[in-house]
Design a protein around this motif. Structure first.
Motif, mmCIF file in Angstrom:
data_model
loop_
_atom_site.group_PDB
_atom_site.id
_atom_site.type_symbol
_atom_site.label_atom_id
_atom_site.label_comp_id
_atom_site.label_asym_id
_atom_site.label_seq_id
_atom_site.Cartn_x
_atom_site.Cartn_y
_atom_site.Cartn_z
ATOM 1 N N MET A 79 -17.447 -10.988 5.513
ATOM 2 C CA MET A 79 -18.356 -11.921 4.920
ATOM 3 C C MET A 79 -17.755 -13.322 5.054
ATOM 4 N N PHE A 80 -18.600 -14.303 5.382
ATOM 5 C CA PHE A 80 -18.172 -15.698 5.480
ATOM 6 C C PHE A 80 -18.841 -16.509 4.377
ATOM 7 N N ASP A 81 -18.093 -17.481 3.862
ATOM 8 C CA ASP A 81 -18.609 -18.369 2.835
ATOM 9 C C ASP A 81 -18.017 -19.752 3.068
ATOM 10 N N LEU A 82 -18.608 -20.776 2.453
ATOM 11 C CA LEU A 82 -18.045 -22.122 2.525
ATOM 12 C C LEU A 82 -16.768 -22.176 1.710
ATOM 13 N N ASP A 83 -15.774 -22.888 2.203
ATOM 14 C CA ASP A 83 -14.517 -23.094 1.482
ATOM 15 C C ASP A 83 -14.624 -24.435 0.765
ATOM 16 N N GLY A 84 -15.236 -24.423 -0.416
ATOM 17 C CA GLY A 84 -15.458 -25.654 -1.166
ATOM 18 C C GLY A 84 -16.831 -26.223 -0.872
ATOM 19 N N ALA A 85 -17.013 -27.499 -1.172
ATOM 20 C CA ALA A 85 -18.306 -28.161 -0.990
ATOM 21 C C ALA A 85 -18.532 -28.535 0.468
ATOM 22 N N ASP A 86 -19.791 -28.488 0.895
ATOM 23 C CA ASP A 86 -20.165 -28.920 2.240
ATOM 24 C C ASP A 86 -20.447 -30.417 2.179
ATOM 25 N N ALA A 87 -19.388 -31.217 2.221
ATOM 26 C CA ALA A 87 -19.536 -32.665 2.066
ATOM 27 C C ALA A 87 -18.788 -33.441 3.145
ATOM 28 N N SER A 88 -18.587 -32.832 4.300
ATOM 29 C CA SER A 88 -17.841 -33.500 5.361
ATOM 30 C C SER A 88 -18.627 -34.675 5.932
ATOM 31 N N PRO A 89 -18.009 -35.851 6.024
ATOM 32 C CA PRO A 89 -18.693 -36.990 6.630
ATOM 33 C C PRO A 89 -18.930 -36.782 8.127
ATOM 34 N N ALA A 90 -18.293 -35.782 8.730
ATOM 35 C CA ALA A 90 -18.498 -35.505 10.153
ATOM 36 C C ALA A 90 -19.814 -34.770 10.398
ATOM 37 N N SER A 91 -20.432 -34.200 9.354
ATOM 38 C CA SER A 91 -21.738 -33.550 9.498
ATOM 39 C C SER A 91 -22.794 -34.633 9.707
ATOM 40 N N THR A 92 -23.743 -34.365 10.642
ATOM 41 C CA THR A 92 -24.745 -35.380 10.963
ATOM 42 C C THR A 92 -26.129 -34.768 11.119
ATOM 43 N N LEU A 93 -27.130 -35.615 10.959
ATOM 44 C CA LEU A 93 -28.520 -35.289 11.257
ATOM 45 C C LEU A 93 -29.052 -36.461 12.067
ATOM 46 N N ARG A 94 -29.466 -36.189 13.307
ATOM 47 C CA ARG A 94 -29.914 -37.264 14.204
ATOM 48 C C ARG A 94 -31.338 -37.008 14.682
ATOM 49 N N VAL A 95 -32.094 -38.067 14.812
ATOM 50 C CA VAL A 95 -33.435 -37.976 15.379
ATOM 51 C C VAL A 95 -33.300 -38.052 16.898
ATOM 52 N N ARG A 96 -33.739 -36.998 17.574
ATOM 53 C CA ARG A 96 -33.699 -36.983 19.040
ATOM 54 C C ARG A 96 -34.978 -37.558 19.621
ATOM 55 N N SER A 97 -36.119 -37.239 18.980
ATOM 56 C CA SER A 97 -37.395 -37.823 19.387
ATOM 57 C C SER A 97 -38.354 -37.799 18.209
#
Length: 104
Positions: A1-19
């Motif tokens: 089983m996999f789980d997050l190790d702490g909060a998912d708050a990395s500044p390296a995570s991104t959401l970009r508009v491609r079109s």
């Protein structure tokens, strides 16, 4: 089983508009993981990722609604307090919808 190790708050995570039309977004999640190994009749083993996992997806809307994510990098796992890798994750196809991340 996999789980997050702490909060998912990395500044390296991104959401970009491609079109804009048709709508296309690219999400990249950079997360630390914890792996729990369970075997019948044996003690549970907990391993932590030595570095973050990078999961990517192409989305039509955000938040995701049943979209497929792929692991972009191998992830080494270590016993807490050590630096020697004891396991490596090479693939983690996952489907994500709403606030749930689950292996396929």
């Amino acid at each position: 089983m996999f789980d997050l190790d702490g909060a998912d708050a990395s500044p390296a995570s991104t959401l970009r508009v491609r079109s804009s039309f048709p709508p296309s977004l690219e999400e990249t999640d950079v997360v630390a993981l914890v792996a729990t190994v369970r075997r019948a009749g044996r003690p549970e083993i907990t391993l932590h990722s030595a570095g973050p996992a990078v999961l990517t997806a192409t989305l039509r809307v955000f938040p995701p609604r049943g979209d497929d994510y792929q692991l972009e990098n191998p992830v080494d796992f270590v016993v807490p307090g050590t630096a020697t890798p004891v396991a490596r994750l090479l693939a983690l196809p996952a489907r994500r919808g709403g606030n749930v991340l689950s292996p396929q």
